[in-house]
Write an enzyme that holds these catalytic residues in place. Structure first.
Site, short mmCIF file in Angstrom:
data_model
loop_
_atom_site.label_atom_id
_atom_site.label_comp_id
_atom_site.label_asym_id
_atom_site.label_seq_id
_atom_site.Cartn_x
_atom_site.Cartn_y
_atom_site.Cartn_z
CG ASP A 9 -1.92 -1.16 1.18
OD1 ASP A 9 -2.42 -1.48 0.09
OD2 ASP A 9 -2.19 -1.75 2.25
CE LYS A 61 -10.63 -4.83 2.36
NZ LYS A 61 -9.36 -4.23 1.87
CB ALA A 63 -18.99 -3.69 -1.91
CB ILE A 65 -25.84 -3.95 -8.56
CG1 ILE A 65 -25.28 -3.09 -9.69
CG2 ILE A 65 -26.61 -3.11 -7.56
CD1 ILE A 65 -26.32 -2.48 -10.61
CB VAL A 168 0.44 -10.30 11.09
CG1 VAL A 168 1.92 -10.36 11.45
CG2 VAL A 168 -0.26 -11.58 11.56
CB ALA A 170 0.92 -1.90 11.17
N GLY A 172 -1.30 -5.02 15.28
CA GLY A 172 -1.14 -5.65 16.58
C GLY A 172 -1.27 -7.17 16.60
CE LYS A 174 2.73 -9.61 20.29
NZ LYS A 174 1.82 -8.47 20.12
O1 O7E Z 1 -1.92 -3.31 8.49
P1 O7E Z 1 -0.99 -3.61 7.39
O2 O7E Z 1 -0.16 -2.45 6.96
O3 O7E Z 1 -0.19 -4.87 7.62
O4 O7E Z 1 -1.88 -3.90 6.08
C1 O7E Z 1 -2.96 -4.77 6.09
C2 O7E Z 1 -3.55 -4.85 4.71
O5 O7E Z 1 -4.68 -5.70 4.74
C3 O7E Z 1 -4.04 -3.51 4.17
O6 O7E Z 1 -3.87 -3.56 2.75
C4 O7E Z 1 -5.51 -3.50 4.48
O7 O7E Z 1 -6.24 -2.74 3.56
C5 O7E Z 1 -5.84 -4.99 4.36
N1 O7E Z 1 -6.96 -5.48 5.19
C6 O7E Z 1 -6.97 -5.28 6.54
O8 O7E Z 1 -6.05 -4.72 7.12
N2 O7E Z 1 -8.05 -5.71 7.26
C7 O7E Z 1 -9.09 -6.37 6.72
O9 O7E Z 1 -10.00 -6.76 7.41
C8 O7E Z 1 -9.05 -6.64 5.35
C9 O7E Z 1 -7.95 -6.24 4.62
C10 O7E Z 1 -7.83 -6.72 3.30
O10 O7E Z 1 -6.84 -6.72 2.66
O11 O7E Z 1 -8.88 -7.33 2.80
C11 O7E Z 1 -8.64 -8.16 1.79
C12 O7E Z 1 -7.60 -9.22 2.15
#
Ligand code: O7E
Length: 214
Positions: A9, A61, A63, A65, A168, A170, A172, A174
Site C-alpha cells: 500500500d 473489496k 461491493a 450490484i 499481523v 502494524a 497488533g 501476532k
Molecule cells: O496493516 P498492514 O499495513 O499490515 O496492512 C494490512 C492490509 O490488509 C491492508 O492492505 C488493508 O487494507 C488490508 N486489510 C486489513 O487490514 N483488514 C481487513 O479486514 C481486510 C484487509 C484486506 O486486505 O482485505 C482483503 C484481504
C-alpha cells in the site's frame, strides 16, 4: 507452510517496485489495492509481475450490484491473478465476480470479518453467515482477521476454505497467536511492518521464518 502475502500500500511506483525487488525472496504473493492503483494505474500489476513473477491479488473489496461487479472483475482480472470482494452485498453480487473469474481461471477471495475495531459493530455480527455463504459459493478463499485469533478459527471452520489473514504487525496481530490455525493453502498478509521497516528485506525474512516454524 503457510504463505506470506505482501500488502503493497505505497503511493509511488518506483518505491513499490524497489520494495518488490528487495523482498522477492521471502514473499509468496503481492496484494495491491486502491492506494497503489489509484496512484499509478493498473499497469503497475504487470510491472510487479515482471520483477517477481508472483501471484498478484487486487484488493478492491468489490461491493456493488452484479452487473457493475462483473465489469469491475473483467477489467481487473485482465491484470491480476485474483480479486477480493465483499460478501455483505449478497450472493448474486459475489456470483457475478465468480463467473468472470471462473472463465479466466482466476481467484475470487471474499471478506467475512475485517481486522479493525470498527468491524465489530456491523460486519462481525454477520460474519458467520458470510462464511457459510463463501462455502456455498465455493470461492477460493476468505478474508479473516489475525487481530482476533478465535474469530479466525471459527470462520475458517465454518467456511472450510483457505484463509487470507490481515492484521499481523502494524495492527497488533501476532503470527505466533495464529500459527496453529494456518495450513499450506493459507496466506498471512503483512503490509506496513514490511514496507515501512528500515530494512524491508530483513523484515520480510523474519516474517517468513516465523511462518516456517509451524
Ligand atoms: O496493516 P498492514 O499495513 O499490515 O496492512 C494490512 C492490509 O490488509 C491492508 O492492505 C488493508 O487494507 C488490508 N486489510 C486489513 O487490514 N483488514 C481487513 O479486514 C481486510 C484487509 C484486506 O486486505 O482485505 C482483503 C484481504
Amino acid at each position: 507452510m503457510a504463505k506470506l502475502m505482501l500488502a503493497l500500500d505505497v503511493l509511488d511506483e518506483n518505491k513499490a517496485l524497489k520494495i518488490i525487488e528487495e523482498v522477492n525472496d521471502y514473499i509468496d504473493a503481492v496484494k495491491i489495492g486502491y492506494p497503489l492503483v489509484l496512484a499509478c494505474g493498473l499497469d503497475v500489476i504487470k510491472k510487479i509481475k515482471d520483477i517477481c513473477d508472483k501471484e498478484v491479488i487486487a484488493d478492491f473489496k468489490v461491493a456493488d450490484i452484479p452487473s457493475t461487479n462483473e465489469k469491475i472483475a473483467k477489467i481487473t482480472l485482465k491484470y491480476a491473478d485474483g480479486i477480493i470482494v465483499h460478501g455483505f452485498v449478497g450472493e448474486d453480487s459475489v456470483k457475478a465476480v465468480k463467473d468472470v473469474a471462473k472463465n479466466l481461471n482466476k481467484k475470487v477471495i471474499m471478506v467475512t470479518e475485517m481486522s479493525h475495531p470498527g468491524a465489530l459493530k456491523f460486519i462481525q455480527p454477520i460474519a458467520e453467515e458470510l462464511a457459510e455463504m463463501a462455502k456455498k459459493l465455493e470461492v477460493d478463499a476468505i478474508v479473516v482477521p489475525s487481530t482476533r485469533p478465535q474469530r479466525l478459527k471459527r470462520l475458517k471452520n465454518i467456511a472450510n476454505l483457505p484463509i487470507i489473514t490481515p492484521g499481523v504487525g502494524a495492527q497488533g496481530g501476532k503470527i505466533e497467536d495464529i500459527l496453529n490455525e494456518l495450513g499450506e493453502d493459507d496466506y498471512v498478509i503483512v503490509g506496513r511492518a514490511i514496507y515501512q521497516a528500515e530494512d524491508p528485506k530483513n523484515a520480510a525474512k523474519k516474517f517468513k521464518e516465523q511462518i516456517k516454524n509451524i
